[in-house]
Motif scaffolding. Structure first.
Motif, short mmCIF file in Angstrom:
data_model
loop_
_atom_site.label_atom_id
_atom_site.label_comp_id
_atom_site.label_asym_id
_atom_site.label_seq_id
_atom_site.Cartn_x
_atom_site.Cartn_y
_atom_site.Cartn_z
N LEU A 1 3.87 8.45 -5.97
CA LEU A 1 2.79 9.40 -5.64
C LEU A 1 2.25 10.04 -6.92
CD1 LEU A 1 4.14 11.31 -2.49
CD2 LEU A 1 2.32 9.59 -2.57
N GLN A 2 3.16 10.45 -7.79
CA GLN A 2 2.75 11.09 -9.04
C GLN A 2 1.94 10.13 -9.90
OE1 GLN A 2 5.95 12.45 -11.58
NE2 GLN A 2 4.66 14.04 -12.45
N GLN A 3 2.39 8.89 -10.00
CA GLN A 3 1.67 7.88 -10.79
C GLN A 3 0.28 7.63 -10.23
OE1 GLN A 3 4.25 4.46 -10.84
NE2 GLN A 3 5.84 5.53 -11.99
N ALA A 4 0.14 7.75 -8.91
CA ALA A 4 -1.16 7.55 -8.27
C ALA A 4 -2.04 8.81 -8.34
CB ALA A 4 -0.96 7.14 -6.81
N GLY A 5 -1.48 9.88 -8.91
CA GLY A 5 -2.23 11.12 -9.02
C GLY A 5 -2.37 11.87 -7.71
N HIS A 6 -1.43 11.63 -6.80
CA HIS A 6 -1.49 12.28 -5.49
C HIS A 6 -0.48 13.41 -5.42
CE1 HIS A 6 -2.50 12.53 -1.25
NE2 HIS A 6 -1.20 12.69 -1.00
N ARG B 1 0.84 -1.21 0.00
CA ARG B 1 0.00 0.00 0.00
C ARG B 1 0.86 1.25 0.00
NH1 ARG B 1 -3.89 -0.40 4.87
NH2 ARG B 1 -3.69 1.82 4.51
N LEU B 2 0.60 2.11 -0.98
CA LEU B 2 1.29 3.39 -1.03
C LEU B 2 0.82 4.23 0.14
CD1 LEU B 2 3.11 5.36 -2.60
CD2 LEU B 2 1.08 6.04 -3.90
N GLN B 3 1.77 4.74 0.90
CA GLN B 3 1.46 5.55 2.08
C GLN B 3 1.32 7.01 1.67
OE1 GLN B 3 1.12 3.87 5.29
NE2 GLN B 3 0.97 2.36 3.66
N LEU B 4 0.18 7.60 2.00
CA LEU B 4 -0.11 8.98 1.61
C LEU B 4 -0.14 9.90 2.83
CD1 LEU B 4 -3.10 8.23 -0.81
CD2 LEU B 4 -0.67 8.48 -1.40
N ASP B 5 0.21 11.15 2.60
CA ASP B 5 0.08 12.22 3.60
C ASP B 5 0.80 11.89 4.91
OD1 ASP B 5 -1.47 13.72 1.78
OD2 ASP B 5 -3.23 12.54 2.31
N LYS B 6 2.03 11.48 4.81
CA LYS B 6 2.85 11.15 5.99
C LYS B 6 3.91 12.23 6.25
CE LYS B 6 0.57 7.43 6.67
NZ LYS B 6 -0.42 7.42 7.75
N GLN B 7 3.79 13.38 5.59
CA GLN B 7 4.80 14.44 5.70
C GLN B 7 4.90 15.05 7.10
OE1 GLN B 7 2.12 14.54 3.75
NE2 GLN B 7 1.01 16.45 4.08
N ASP B 8 3.86 14.93 7.91
CA ASP B 8 3.89 15.51 9.26
C ASP B 8 4.13 14.48 10.36
OD1 ASP B 8 3.49 18.18 8.51
OD2 ASP B 8 1.33 17.88 8.37
N ALA C 1 18.35 8.88 -1.39
CA ALA C 1 17.91 9.71 -2.52
C ALA C 1 17.14 8.87 -3.54
CB ALA C 1 19.10 10.39 -3.18
N ILE C 2 17.59 7.65 -3.78
CA ILE C 2 16.91 6.77 -4.73
C ILE C 2 15.52 6.41 -4.21
CG2 ILE C 2 16.95 4.44 -5.74
CD1 ILE C 2 20.08 4.72 -5.68
N TYR C 3 15.43 6.00 -2.93
CA TYR C 3 14.14 5.62 -2.36
C TYR C 3 13.17 6.81 -2.35
CZ TYR C 3 16.03 1.13 -0.85
OH TYR C 3 16.57 -0.13 -0.82
N TRP C 4 13.69 7.99 -2.05
CA TRP C 4 12.82 9.17 -2.00
C TRP C 4 12.27 9.48 -3.39
CZ3 TRP C 4 9.99 11.31 1.38
CH2 TRP C 4 9.44 12.58 1.16
N THR C 5 13.12 9.42 -4.41
CA THR C 5 12.68 9.66 -5.78
C THR C 5 11.64 8.63 -6.20
OG1 THR C 5 14.78 10.69 -6.34
CG2 THR C 5 13.46 9.88 -8.18
N GLU C 6 11.86 7.37 -5.85
CA GLU C 6 10.88 6.32 -6.18
C GLU C 6 9.54 6.59 -5.51
OE1 GLU C 6 12.60 2.57 -5.02
OE2 GLU C 6 13.94 2.52 -6.76
N TYR C 7 9.58 7.03 -4.26
CA TYR C 7 8.34 7.35 -3.55
C TYR C 7 7.60 8.50 -4.23
CZ TYR C 7 5.22 9.03 0.10
OH TYR C 7 4.12 9.47 0.80
N LEU C 8 8.30 9.56 -4.57
CA LEU C 8 7.67 10.70 -5.24
C LEU C 8 7.10 10.29 -6.59
CD1 LEU C 8 10.16 13.60 -4.40
CD2 LEU C 8 7.98 13.05 -3.27
#
Length: 130
Positions: A113-118, A56-63, A103-110
């Protein structure tokens, strides 16, 4: 039992104000992990899926932040996040890899998110800093 060549932490520090976790390893490497990265790459079945299915893609975890860390034997830590997530064991090899390839993992995560339209929002704790 096989001896692991994986570097082991000699110091682990939670920086609640900056939402980071700093780990110094016995090989001299030092990594500072954003808590959001640790949360979205949690090694738990809830995040990774069960038996490789249903990740499951984790969303809105920035805080999200860390409330506690507990050692698990001599090989891992359990991280308690303030969003209630507390499953998954972060073993030394996983933490070291996550630090080296951050850096690689962060780019993959972003990208995911983009692919999921988030649209990822900036952390509120950063925008409230003066």
């Amino acid at each position: 039992m096989a001896v692991s060549n994986t570097p082991k932490p000699v110091d682990i520090t939670i920086h609640t104000q900056s939402h980071t976790l700093e780990i110094r390893f016995d090989d001299g490497r030092n990594f500072t992990y954003p808590v959001e990265l640790l949360r979205v790459y949690s090694p738990s079945a809830e995040v990774r899926g069960h038996w490789g299915q249903g990740a499951r893609l984790q969303l809105d975890k920035q805080d999200v932040n860390i409330t506690d860390i507990q050692p698990v034997g001599q090989y891992a830590i359990k991280i308690f996040f303030d969003d209630g997530h507390d499953s998954g064991l972060y073993d030394w090899a996983y933490l070291y890899d996550l630090g080296r390839k951050q850096a690689i993992y962060w780019t993959e995560y972003l990208d995911k998110l983009q692919q999921a339209g988030h649209q990822r929002q900036p952390p509120s704790w950063k925008t409230s800093e003066t």
